[in-house]
Design a protein around this motif. Sequence first.
Motif, mmCIF file in Angstrom:
data_model
loop_
_atom_site.group_PDB
_atom_site.id
_atom_site.type_symbol
_atom_site.label_atom_id
_atom_site.label_comp_id
_atom_site.label_asym_id
_atom_site.label_seq_id
_atom_site.Cartn_x
_atom_site.Cartn_y
_atom_site.Cartn_z
ATOM 1 N N ARG A 12 -34.833 2.533 -16.029
ATOM 2 C CA ARG A 12 -35.201 3.257 -17.256
ATOM 3 C C ARG A 12 -34.049 4.148 -17.713
ATOM 4 N NH1 ARG A 12 -40.163 4.203 -14.318
ATOM 5 N NH2 ARG A 12 -41.780 2.734 -15.018
ATOM 6 N N ILE A 13 -33.409 4.815 -16.757
ATOM 7 C CA ILE A 13 -32.275 5.676 -17.099
ATOM 8 C C ILE A 13 -31.111 4.839 -17.613
ATOM 9 C CG2 ILE A 13 -30.582 7.299 -16.173
ATOM 10 C CD1 ILE A 13 -32.713 8.127 -14.109
ATOM 11 N N ALA A 14 -30.808 3.737 -16.926
ATOM 12 C CA ALA A 14 -29.678 2.891 -17.321
ATOM 13 C C ALA A 14 -29.879 2.300 -18.706
ATOM 14 C CB ALA A 14 -29.483 1.782 -16.292
ATOM 15 N N GLU A 50 -27.689 1.537 -22.070
ATOM 16 C CA GLU A 50 -27.405 0.121 -22.306
ATOM 17 C C GLU A 50 -28.701 -0.627 -22.655
ATOM 18 O OE1 GLU A 50 -24.697 -2.125 -20.252
ATOM 19 O OE2 GLU A 50 -23.216 -0.522 -20.123
ATOM 20 N N PRO A 51 -29.274 -0.325 -23.818
ATOM 21 C CA PRO A 51 -30.562 -0.933 -24.178
ATOM 22 C C PRO A 51 -30.502 -2.432 -24.394
ATOM 23 C CG PRO A 51 -29.644 0.233 -26.055
ATOM 24 C CD PRO A 51 -28.782 0.579 -24.878
ATOM 25 N N GLN A 52 -29.301 -2.985 -24.554
ATOM 26 C CA GLN A 52 -29.174 -4.421 -24.771
ATOM 27 C C GLN A 52 -28.616 -5.154 -23.550
ATOM 28 O OE1 GLN A 52 -26.888 -4.256 -28.576
ATOM 29 N NE2 GLN A 52 -28.564 -5.516 -29.349
ATOM 30 N N ASN A 53 -28.706 -4.539 -22.398
ATOM 31 C CA ASN A 53 -28.202 -5.178 -21.183
ATOM 32 C C ASN A 53 -29.271 -6.121 -20.643
ATOM 33 O OD1 ASN A 53 -27.579 -5.674 -18.350
ATOM 34 N ND2 ASN A 53 -26.005 -4.097 -18.581
ATOM 35 N N PRO A 54 -29.108 -7.426 -20.775
ATOM 36 C CA PRO A 54 -30.173 -8.365 -20.377
ATOM 37 C C PRO A 54 -30.418 -8.401 -18.882
ATOM 38 C CG PRO A 54 -28.191 -9.565 -20.961
ATOM 39 C CD PRO A 54 -27.939 -8.131 -21.311
ATOM 40 N N PHE A 55 -29.370 -8.152 -18.080
ATOM 41 C CA PHE A 55 -29.576 -8.175 -16.642
ATOM 42 C C PHE A 55 -30.474 -7.023 -16.211
ATOM 43 C CE2 PHE A 55 -28.433 -7.201 -12.246
ATOM 44 C CZ PHE A 55 -28.747 -8.418 -11.656
ATOM 45 N N ALA A 58 -30.424 -0.629 -8.454
ATOM 46 C CA ALA A 58 -31.776 -1.150 -8.693
ATOM 47 C C ALA A 58 -31.908 -2.587 -8.205
ATOM 48 C CB ALA A 58 -32.103 -1.064 -10.181
ATOM 49 N N SER A 59 -30.881 -3.383 -8.396
ATOM 50 C CA SER A 59 -30.911 -4.773 -7.931
ATOM 51 C C SER A 59 -31.107 -4.840 -6.428
ATOM 52 C CB SER A 59 -29.615 -5.488 -8.310
ATOM 53 O OG SER A 59 -29.393 -5.444 -9.710
ATOM 54 N N LEU A 106 -21.622 9.796 -9.558
ATOM 55 C CA LEU A 106 -21.352 9.439 -10.947
ATOM 56 C C LEU A 106 -22.677 9.102 -11.635
ATOM 57 C CD1 LEU A 106 -18.661 9.217 -12.531
ATOM 58 C CD2 LEU A 106 -18.800 6.743 -12.219
ATOM 59 N N PRO A 107 -23.477 10.123 -11.919
ATOM 60 C CA PRO A 107 -24.839 9.878 -12.425
ATOM 61 C C PRO A 107 -24.911 9.313 -13.841
ATOM 62 C CG PRO A 107 -24.336 12.238 -12.397
ATOM 63 C CD PRO A 107 -23.218 11.559 -11.680
ATOM 64 N N ASP A 108 -23.836 9.403 -14.597
ATOM 65 C CA ASP A 108 -23.878 8.912 -15.979
ATOM 66 C C ASP A 108 -23.281 7.514 -16.125
ATOM 67 O OD1 ASP A 108 -21.299 9.712 -15.413
ATOM 68 O OD2 ASP A 108 -20.890 10.449 -17.440
ATOM 69 N N ALA A 109 -23.292 6.735 -15.043
ATOM 70 C CA ALA A 109 -22.742 5.371 -15.075
ATOM 71 C C ALA A 109 -23.893 4.367 -14.969
ATOM 72 C CB ALA A 109 -21.745 5.165 -13.942
#
Length: 478
Positions: free
Chosen positions: A368-370, A374-379, A348-349, A337-340
């Motif tokens: 970078r892809i994620a 989700e540019p506003q994902n603080p985690f 990454a974690s 599921l590459p677009d998740a």
Amino acid sequence: MLKFLRTGVACIAAAAGLALANLVSAHAQGLVRDTETERAMREYTDPLLVASGLDVNAVDFYLVGDMEFNAFVTGGQNIFLNTGTIVRAETPNEIKGVIAHEIGHIEGAHIIRRGEASRAGLATMAASIGVGLIAALAGAPDAGAAIMASAPQFGQLNLLTYTRAQEASADQAAVRFLTATGQSGRGLVATFERLAYQERISFQRRWEYFRSHPLSADRVAALRRNVEASEFADVPDSAEEIAELERLQAKIIGFMAPPAQTFSRYPESDTSIPARYARAVAYYKQGLTDNAESAVNELLELEPDNPYFHELKGQMLYESGFIERSLEPYRRSIELLPDAPLLRIGYASALIATNDEENAREALSQLRIALVSEPQNPFAWFQRSLAHQQLGETAMAELSTAERAYAVGDVMQAHIFATRAHEELERGTEAWVRATEILAVTRPDSRELRDWNRRERERQPNFQHLDRHALLQPSTGL
């Protein structure tokens, strides 16, 4: 994968360096992030939005971690659906009907028409919750909980009770949207009929949905007539949709119900995939890692290409301290599921937690892809700062910290860390330019900051800045 937050002690879990989710009121409520559930609900919602003439990309959809039946909309075109609505539904069509009804409220601009005084009260409450979320995400969960406790209960965001005329209008709109998409409206009728007794019990015991959406026998009768007149009244849910709903229900119950209740509802004698799914999660919650892994492996034998089973295995191993072993199932979930983006953030974690430079570089690639989605994902920004720090890239770590602060609305911290990054980064590089942009929009006297604050007030409540998948542990049973 679904994760949960114990809000009874008003804290954010942090295990093995993984910051979990967001916060919430003292009544065990909060927002849920889960790729599998979100995708299913968006598949229900998006065709209805298209039928309504609304912009799919302008309407945000949120899952609330609460086992009570409820759904509501707020200003800024935000749809909220309780996990309890999913669990209590007998068919997918029932959930689609409820969502269609809420879209009817948006299309009819019913919240906007409630008057300035009511909107001002709602904005004040939403702002209090937003500040609490920001405080929690910034590392002060107790302060965040205290701030949000001062606001009305999170589930009361829909305090504005719709008029009967607006309810009738939303019912008619729901049938129109369902008909336009070739679907039956009987699910909405069935939901209202099954829950109609709620209208006859005390207000204190009545579910939130019926406090804000007054129900009457006349309304149900009118809705039934409208539905039966549709040429698609007899269209059933597909077997695939029913099977998917059963899995989602099992997954939610596995995470949100006490393990004893999960095992009671899904005994070992039940060998269905939903039952195996629920028990795997329950074992994991009990800390029985070997049992949980065996249960997930059985699922993978049945469906080796299910990305969510691989994700669950990765999460279980990672959070149980088996970091290296978690990498392969996380990696496989992304291949499938590459677009998740949430799957990439989870992977990454785990990579970062190995404290290996090569893995840190791979984590940066995944993040970078994620962050494109989700540019506003603080985690994600937090994890990116950790990866840069592991590689000795201090300036980039500071820039990522500035991005994280900006995402959660902490303008002061964003300005401070952007200043540090700006001073250390090579002039003219893409990162330097980005630091310059953050500095420009976070200056106390900047027009951009004033415009940003105005947009945020207009969008309230906008809870886009949420850390990765989080699910709450309720204090009551199912």
